[in-house]
Write a protein that holds these residues in place. Structure first.
Motif, short mmCIF file in Angstrom:
data_model
loop_
_atom_site.label_atom_id
_atom_site.label_comp_id
_atom_site.label_asym_id
_atom_site.label_seq_id
_atom_site.Cartn_x
_atom_site.Cartn_y
_atom_site.Cartn_z
N ILE A 177 44.86 40.74 41.81
CA ILE A 177 45.32 42.07 41.40
C ILE A 177 45.38 42.94 42.64
CG2 ILE A 177 44.47 41.89 39.03
CD1 ILE A 177 42.07 43.58 39.82
N TRP A 178 46.13 44.01 42.56
CA TRP A 178 46.34 44.84 43.73
C TRP A 178 45.84 46.27 43.59
CZ3 TRP A 178 49.61 41.27 41.78
CH2 TRP A 178 49.86 40.18 42.59
N PHE A 179 45.24 46.60 42.45
CA PHE A 179 44.81 48.00 42.25
C PHE A 179 43.40 48.07 41.78
CE2 PHE A 179 47.14 46.29 38.72
CZ PHE A 179 46.33 46.51 37.65
N LEU A 226 43.22 43.50 33.34
CA LEU A 226 42.89 43.81 34.73
C LEU A 226 44.07 43.58 35.67
CD1 LEU A 226 39.28 42.33 34.88
CD2 LEU A 226 39.92 44.75 34.82
N LEU A 274 38.65 39.83 41.69
CA LEU A 274 40.09 39.62 41.53
C LEU A 274 40.87 40.36 42.62
CD1 LEU A 274 40.27 39.86 37.64
CD2 LEU A 274 40.55 37.78 39.04
N LYS A 275 40.43 41.54 42.99
CA LYS A 275 41.07 42.26 44.10
C LYS A 275 40.92 41.50 45.40
CE LYS A 275 40.55 47.06 42.60
NZ LYS A 275 39.85 48.33 42.90
N ASP A 276 39.71 41.05 45.69
CA ASP A 276 39.45 40.33 46.93
C ASP A 276 40.27 39.05 47.04
OD1 ASP A 276 37.61 42.32 47.55
OD2 ASP A 276 35.85 41.09 47.06
N ALA A 335 45.58 40.48 36.12
CA ALA A 335 45.62 39.10 36.63
C ALA A 335 46.28 38.19 35.60
CB ALA A 335 44.21 38.61 36.91
N LYS A 390 43.17 38.73 45.75
CA LYS A 390 44.57 39.17 45.64
C LYS A 390 45.21 38.71 44.33
CE LYS A 390 45.25 39.87 50.54
NZ LYS A 390 43.99 40.46 50.70
N LYS A 412 36.47 42.73 38.51
CA LYS A 412 37.66 43.40 39.04
C LYS A 412 37.69 43.31 40.57
CE LYS A 412 40.39 47.57 38.61
NZ LYS A 412 40.54 48.86 37.93
N GLN A 413 36.54 43.52 41.21
CA GLN A 413 36.49 43.44 42.67
C GLN A 413 36.77 42.01 43.15
OE1 GLN A 413 36.29 46.18 44.73
NE2 GLN A 413 36.99 44.62 46.18
#
Length: 110
Positions: free
Chosen positions: A108-110, A42, A102-104, A44, A106, A99-100
């Motif tokens: 991950i960035w995509f 993912l 991890l995005k929230d 991270a 930061k 995944k969301q």
């Protein structure tokens, strides 16, 4: 508890484990379809904290239990917040929410 909070907040994702725990091993290196670690797949790079290799490991394990981590390890933190154990992480991955998270955070960035 302060040490848990401090370590959990140093990176966007962190996993508290024990080196002898099979569930910990599985969550650290959860294999995806193409044989890469779930977190790394993912994008991270979680911090791994081995409680049985830390002089304060027993105290940190009690702190994790007081947070509701049952079993106490593996305990996964995203964005400095406790999000669950192995079964929770697998469920979050299956429904797409990991995944969301991890995005929230930061991580991950995509």
């Amino acid at each position: 508890m302060d040490r848990i909070r401090d370590l959990a907040s140093k990176k966007a994702a962190g996993i508290f484990t024990k080196s002898s725990c099979c569930m910990c091993h599985s969550i650290k290196w959860v294999e995806s379809i193409d044989s890469h670690s779930l977190f790394y797949e993912l994008g991270a790079s979680p911090a791994i904290h081995e409680l049985d290799r830390d002089p304060e490991g027993h105290e940190m394990e009690r702190a994790l239990r007081s947070l509701g981590s049952n079993p106490t390890v593996p305990a996964v933190f995203v964005g400095g917040k406790y999000v669950g154990s192995a079964k929770d992480i697998i469920s979050f991955h299956v429904d797409g929410s990991l995944k969301q998270m991890l995005k929230d955070a930061k991580a991950i960035w995509f």
